[in-house]
Design a protein around this motif. Structure first.
Motif, PDB file in Angstrom:
ATOM      1  N   UNK A  29       0.810  -1.215   0.000  1.00  0.00           N
ATOM      2  CA  UNK A  29       0.000   0.000   0.000  1.00  0.00           C
ATOM      3  C   UNK A  29       0.844   1.265   0.000  1.00  0.00           C
ATOM      4  N   UNK A  30       2.145   1.110  -0.144  1.00  0.00           N
ATOM      5  CA  UNK A  30       3.047   2.257  -0.035  1.00  0.00           C
ATOM      6  C   UNK A  30       3.786   2.520  -1.352  1.00  0.00           C
ATOM      7  N   UNK A  31       4.036   3.783  -1.600  1.00  0.00           N
ATOM      8  CA  UNK A  31       4.891   4.156  -2.720  1.00  0.00           C
ATOM      9  C   UNK A  31       6.347   3.885  -2.353  1.00  0.00           C
ATOM     10  N   UNK A  32       7.175   3.671  -3.368  1.00  0.00           N
ATOM     11  CA  UNK A  32       8.590   3.383  -3.113  1.00  0.00           C
ATOM     12  C   UNK A  32       9.474   4.209  -4.033  1.00  0.00           C
ATOM     13  N   UNK A  33      10.708   4.394  -3.588  1.00  0.00           N
ATOM     14  CA  UNK A  33      11.631   5.165  -4.400  1.00  0.00           C
ATOM     15  C   UNK A  33      13.063   4.690  -4.227  1.00  0.00           C
ATOM     16  N   UNK A  34      13.879   5.047  -5.192  1.00  0.00           N
ATOM     17  CA  UNK A  34      15.323   4.830  -5.119  1.00  0.00           C
ATOM     18  C   UNK A  34      16.002   6.201  -5.163  1.00  0.00           C
ATOM     19  N   UNK A  35      16.953   6.365  -4.291  1.00  0.00           N
ATOM     20  CA  UNK A  35      17.743   7.587  -4.232  1.00  0.00           C
ATOM     21  C   UNK A  35      19.220   7.193  -4.292  1.00  0.00           C
ATOM     22  N   UNK A  40      30.525  13.680  -1.585  1.00  0.00           N
ATOM     23  CA  UNK A  40      30.543  15.128  -1.635  1.00  0.00           C
ATOM     24  C   UNK A  40      29.296  15.766  -2.198  1.00  0.00           C
ATOM     25  N   UNK A  41      28.284  14.956  -2.490  1.00  0.00           N
ATOM     26  CA  UNK A  41      27.053  15.491  -3.056  1.00  0.00           C
ATOM     27  C   UNK A  41      25.864  15.156  -2.170  1.00  0.00           C
ATOM     28  N   UNK A  42      24.786  15.883  -2.371  1.00  0.00           N
ATOM     29  CA  UNK A  42      23.572  15.605  -1.625  1.00  0.00           C
ATOM     30  C   UNK A  42      22.858  14.397  -2.215  1.00  0.00           C
ATOM     31  N   UNK A  43      22.051  13.791  -1.384  1.00  0.00           N
ATOM     32  CA  UNK A  43      21.249  12.661  -1.849  1.00  0.00           C
ATOM     33  C   UNK A  43      20.247  13.164  -2.884  1.00  0.00           C
ATOM     34  N   UNK A  44      20.064  12.391  -3.935  1.00  0.00           N
ATOM     35  CA  UNK A  44      19.160  12.805  -5.003  1.00  0.00           C
ATOM     36  C   UNK A  44      18.214  11.672  -5.384  1.00  0.00           C
ATOM     37  N   UNK A  45      17.058  12.083  -5.863  1.00  0.00           N
ATOM     38  CA  UNK A  45      16.049  11.144  -6.329  1.00  0.00           C
ATOM     39  C   UNK A  45      16.505  10.502  -7.632  1.00  0.00           C
ATOM     40  N   UNK A  46      16.250   9.192  -7.754  1.00  0.00           N
ATOM     41  CA  UNK A  46      16.589   8.466  -8.972  1.00  0.00           C
ATOM     42  C   UNK A  46      15.329   7.988  -9.682  1.00  0.00           C
ATOM     43  N   UNK A  47      14.478   7.273  -8.956  1.00  0.00           N
ATOM     44  CA  UNK A  47      13.274   6.704  -9.571  1.00  0.00           C
ATOM     45  C   UNK A  47      12.242   6.432  -8.485  1.00  0.00           C
ATOM     46  N   UNK A  48      10.972   6.477  -8.866  1.00  0.00           N
ATOM     47  CA  UNK A  48       9.907   6.197  -7.928  1.00  0.00           C
ATOM     48  C   UNK A  48       8.800   5.408  -8.592  1.00  0.00           C
ATOM     49  N   UNK A  49       8.043   4.686  -7.779  1.00  0.00           N
ATOM     50  CA  UNK A  49       6.947   3.876  -8.285  1.00  0.00           C
ATOM     51  C   UNK A  49       5.802   3.937  -7.286  1.00  0.00           C
ATOM     52  N   UNK A  50       4.591   4.020  -7.797  1.00  0.00           N
ATOM     53  CA  UNK A  50       3.466   4.109  -6.867  1.00  0.00           C
ATOM     54  C   UNK A  50       3.126   2.726  -6.330  1.00  0.00           C
TER      55      UNK A  50
END
Length: 125
Positions: A29-35, A40-50
């Motif tokens: 029932x939860x959305x998921x994502x990969x970051x 030396x860099x900030x965490x960034x979004x890569x991909x997400x799925x509902x």
């Protein structure tokens, strides 16, 4: 919910890897994502799925090369990474957003409550 990311490693540019995120609890029932976070860099979004897998969204930097999917029966999400580039080198984290969306994919890391420990991906040139 506890998450375990695996599948990282060292690969040459142009190669492929498949990351797996196994959840200890039910995530259907939860959305998921990969970051990812490079040194030396900030965490960034890569991909997400509902929650149902009917909607996905990708960062421009990986669009056309990466594919996110999930198997709710196995409480598992995947990130297939093809045509890898040295700039994809980072620690990759899977995350669960304690909510579900019909189609919108959240890209801010603050939207995600549960996080895995990360798996290192290194792409050599």
């Amino acid at each position: 919910v506890q998450l375990q990311a695996s599948g990282g490693g060292l690969v040459q540019a142009g190669g492929s890897l498949r990351l797996t995120c196994a959840a200890s609890g039910r995530i259907r029932s939860y959305d998921m994502g990969w970051f990812r976070q490079a040194p030396g860099k900030e965490r960034e979004f890569v991909a997400g799925i509902n929650w149902s897998g009917s909607s996905t969204y990708y960062a421009d930097s990986v669009k056309g090369r990466f594919a996110i999917s999930r198997d709710n029966a196995k409480n598992t999400a995947y990130l297939q990474m093809n045509s890898l580039k040295p700039e994809d080198t980072a620690i990759y984290y899977c995350a669960v957003r304690e909510g579900y969306s019909a189609s919108y994919i959240y890209t801010g890391d603050r939207e995600y409550r549960y996080w895995g420990q990360g798996t290192q991906v290194t792409v050599s040139s």
